[in-house]
Motif scaffolding. Sequence first.
Motif: not given
Length: 288
Positions: A224, A227, A231, A263, A265-269, A271
């Motif tokens: 994270e 991440g 971003r 990772w 696959e779990a990065a909700e940010y 699309s």
Amino acid sequence: MRLVDTHTHVWGPDTADLPWYSADLPPEWSGPYPHTDLVADMDAAEIDEGVLMPTSIYGRDERANEYTLRAIEAHPERLWGVGVMDYFQDEPDLRQAVRRVTGHERMLGVRFHAAFEYGETPGEMDRQADWIADDALDPLYDELAAQDAAVFVLAKPGQYSTLATLAAANPDVTFVLEHMGWPDEGMVPDEAPWTDIETLAEHGNVYVKVSSIPRASGDAWPYETAGMFIRKLLSWFGPERLMLGSDYPWLDDWASYRECLSWVEAAEYLSARDLSWLSYRTFDTLRE
């Protein structure tokens, strides 16, 4: 979804036929990581294609890229390559060397270990090294443009401005910044010098590898901390100029091969569109 790992490594055994120039191996490694092992690991991690990045193991002479070429020819549907060479030669020899290194249809360009002092192989770390901007390399950039080949740059934040100058001066050359600009330990995504990377986004011929994530993040999967950097890159470059890479097996001490890439696959940010560009579409744009 198709997945291209744009940053991986292989090397063969140290033999009389193809000896190691240096033993620059990942932590805890002592022997080879042959292309057969890589492809087996790619299969296990569900990775479709991989880009072989050179290290200092085979030096920079005319045989430096031979193992890469052997690997590509052994797996012509799975592997791509990037080469190295002696970058400081007389102009005719320099241009010929570029043509030789990039002559294979699956060789994408050359790699600069820009954050190291220039030598026969990368030497001591130098976060301000500027040899990539030496006027003697002007013919190299000109020939790379003529061959539609890219430059893959391992650079530290102190070198972003140099890279921006080169990108502006050579608009027909694609520059790929590796490992998210290789932030130093303790850097944060909202402050200089790492935020200087935004100046590179002004140049449409600059791409960024979102690679070596476990090392850059320093925390556990799904990383994270990294991440926060990613971003920023998305907002500056858009997904169209970002691509995924593992840096495996150099990260064998940090994570498994699959973890280096899964990772996302779990990065909700991210699309679905972002994922498609990072996973393969940006790479396809680069190689076309």
